[in-house]
Design an enzyme around this catalytic site. Structure first.
Site, short mmCIF file in Angstrom:
data_model
loop_
_atom_site.label_atom_id
_atom_site.label_comp_id
_atom_site.label_asym_id
_atom_site.label_seq_id
_atom_site.Cartn_x
_atom_site.Cartn_y
_atom_site.Cartn_z
N LYS A 81 0.85 -1.20 0.00
CA LYS A 81 0.00 0.00 0.00
C LYS A 81 0.88 1.24 0.00
CE LYS A 81 -3.97 1.86 2.63
NZ LYS A 81 -4.87 1.62 3.77
N SER A 156 -9.88 1.66 2.55
CA SER A 156 -8.93 2.43 1.78
C SER A 156 -7.89 1.60 1.04
CB SER A 156 -8.23 3.43 2.69
OG SER A 156 -7.41 2.76 3.63
N SER A 180 -10.26 -0.82 6.68
CA SER A 180 -9.59 -0.57 5.40
C SER A 180 -8.83 -1.74 4.81
CB SER A 180 -8.64 0.63 5.52
OG SER A 180 -9.36 1.83 5.46
#
Lengths: 493, 96
Positions: A81, A156, A180
């Site tokens: 990420k 997210s 997330s």
């Protein structure tokens, strides 16, 4: 060979490398080719460094030739990420604020991956600074769902989920502040793990809400999640909230635990607003556990059900407003060209660098912490946090895990919820309480809607009981084939 | 989605060091009004006698030896600076 290779779980890839049936360079090249083929339609990556990935793969192959591999993941790419620092690589958090930022150091999780020979692969898209549930808040544009390109991948950690689901990486790291990791894993048909708070070091993770954030794995199956969590977990003196206890050997501890399981079903979570297809899939999973001789007990989470979303959005935005105060245009990040003095420089740099949702949360967090409102909002939310933690622990008493849907609906369409920020917040109902309580939770695939969208089952455990959660999840997974289904993501193949 | 009378968006934006356009000002005032209306649900909860939690686990002060450790070099610390000169960050004048 290559086509089959990219769809394999970590456990299969480690075997192929160990038996010398494939080299790390060949494997890396296959994931690079796949990434290039599907990326124009998905947009899971903010960027990737092909030469660095191939160089790391070559180094792994050399180690293997010398019989000096560093760990089970040696030579295997792991998607990262773009909120986790990788030395020498961009760290944008999908924000204009950090458009040109290059990390001077590795996050602890990256150090641990490298120490085991794994290859940090790509910078995966996210909602700006991890604030959102769809990656629509990314300054770089939305990540689409490999199962249906007209829908979001979730957020997210949407880039992390889409990249694994579309076989651009065999596994990825995300971060979970209010769901997330679990929500995008559910939307994309993957296993996603939010570890017990303090299990994984946050050093090198761009901070959103420090008392809630945890890094965790997104993988194709439960075994892979246990393996990858084992590599990244453990005490780190550079994160003072890191637990001062050794991480368990998750794969070994997992298989040491056996059912039948005692599971709790929170009554409040199966009421209005739950999509019928999601409810049906989750009910069927509960029936499976029951048919296996498990004990299913109805439990209640009265405080969490009523107040968790409100308490979460007060605490998370308060911590966000404090953490993001560091982006002032002075030492790093965007600096405005039109400032008259220092205060003006801060206010304009931040106005130009942050996107809409980040500004909204900074304002909300500033308000709930401001003089005159602190007691009514922030302090009260912290007291509710105590009660919410007690709520979960009481419900878990005598049980192995709680079972809930991960999300109230399957993946939605871009634009469906952006006009009304509150509607996006309310969809976090099943996940945010877990972060407030610091508990571990796993989302795993438990079926599909009629339209072919994945549904996620959430298992919530007591603190430090990841091995038990993995065992509960694994017993379901081994009797079902959802995790083996692959999206027919359009590609140029 | 009416604005609560006590939400002074200009004051909050100033505290947050965030310059807002007139459009943003209107939009955020309305949206935050709606969100705060929802958050007010917590005022119904009975929290009397409850200790606040700043953190989910009982970890308190964490100490380490006060020993120098390797850190970023000057070059690394400055590599992302928007403006730098002579191994230092360049900032606007703050003292007249």
């Amino acid at each position: 060979m290559d086509t089959a290779l990219i769809h394999q779980p970590l456990s299969a890839l480690t075997g192929l490398l160990a038996e010398r049936r494939v080299s790390s360079v060949e494997m890396m090249a296959a994931f690079i080719a796949r990434t290039k083929a599907v990326e124009p339609r998905l947009h899971a990556f903010n960027s990737f460094d092909e030469p660095a990935a191939l160089a790391a793969a070559r180094a792994s192959d050399e180690r293997r030739t010398l019989g000096r591999i560093l760990g089970p993941l040696d030579g295997i790419p792991i998607g990262i990420k773009d909120a986790i620092a990788v030395a020498g690589a961009p760290l944008t958090c999908s924000s204009k604020m950090l458009a040109n930022f290059v990390s001077p150091y590795d996050a602890t999780v990256i150090e641990r991956l490298r120490a085991g020979g794994a290859i940090p692969w790509g910078r995966l898209n996210l909602d700006e600074f991890a604030m959102g549930s769809s990656t629509e808040n990314s300054a770089n544009g939305v990540t689409l769902n490999p199962w249906d390109l007209t829908r979001v991948a979730g957020g997210s950690s949407g880039g992390s989920a889409a990249a694994v689901a579309a076989s651009q990486a065999p596994a990825a790291l995300g971060s979970d502040t209010g769901g997330s990791i679990r929500q995008p894993a559910a939307f994309c048909g993957l296993v996603g793990v939010k570890p017990t708070y303090g299990t994984v070091s946050r050093y090198g993770l761009a901070a959103f809400a420090s008392s809630l954030d945890q890094i965790g794995p997104l993988t194709r199956n439960v075994d892979d999640a246990a393996l990858l969590l084992g590599v990244i977990a453990g005490h780190d003196p550079r994160d003072s909230t890191s637990l001062a206890r050794p991480a368990p050997d998750f794969p070994v501890e997992m298989v040491a635990r056996r059912g039948p399981w005692k599971l709790g079903v929170p009554a409040e979570y199966f009421r209005e607003g739950l999509d019928p297809a999601v409810a049906a899939a989750v009910r069927k999973a509960i029936d499976f556990y029951s048919a296996q001789g498990g004990e299913i007990r109805e439990v209640s989470l009265p405080v969490a059900a009523e107040y968790a979303i409100a308490a979460y959005y007060i605490i998370a935005t308060a911590e966000c407003s404090s953490n993001l105060a560091r982006y002032d245009g002075i030492r790093y990040g965007h600096r405005t060209q039109n400032a008259t003095d220092a205060i003006d420089l801060y206010a304009r740099s931040r106005a130009e660098g942050f996107g809409d949702e980040v500004k909204r949360r900074i304002l909300l967090g500033t308000y709930v912490l401001s003089s005159g409102y602190y007691d009514a909002y922030y302090l009260r939310a912290q007291k509710l946090r105590t009660l919410i933690r007690q709520d979960y622990l009481r419900a878990l008493d005598g049980l192995d895990a709680l079972v809930t849907p991960t999300t109230p609906t399957p993946a939605f369409r871009p634009g469906e919820k952006t006009a009304d920020p509150l509607s996006m917040y309310l969809a976090d109902i099943f996940t945010v309480g877990v972060n407030l309580a610091g508990l571990p939770a796993v989302s795993l695939p438990c079926g599909f809607t009629a339209a072919g969208l994945p549904v996620g089952l959430q298992l919530i455990g007591r603190h430090f009981e990841e091995p038990r959660l993995f065992a509960v999840a694994r017993s379901y997974e081994q009797a079902h084939a959802w995790h083996k289904m692959r999206p027919t993501v359009a590609s140029s193949e | 989605m009416s604005q609560p009378p006590d939400l002074n968006i200009d004051y909050v934006a100033r505290l947050a060091r965030l310059e807002l356009t007139p459009d943003e000002r209107r939009a955020y005032a309305a949206q935050l009004g709606g969100i705060l209306h929802y958050l007010d649900v917590i005022k119904q909860a009975d929290v009397s006698g409850v200790e606040p939690s700043a953190h989910p686990l009982p970890i308190h002060n964490v100490w380490r030896e006060d020993r120098p450790q390797p850190g970023l070099t000057v070059e690394q610390a400055l590599q992302n600076a928007p403006r730098k000169r002579d191994d230092q960050f360049v900032v606007p004048r703050v003292i007249d």
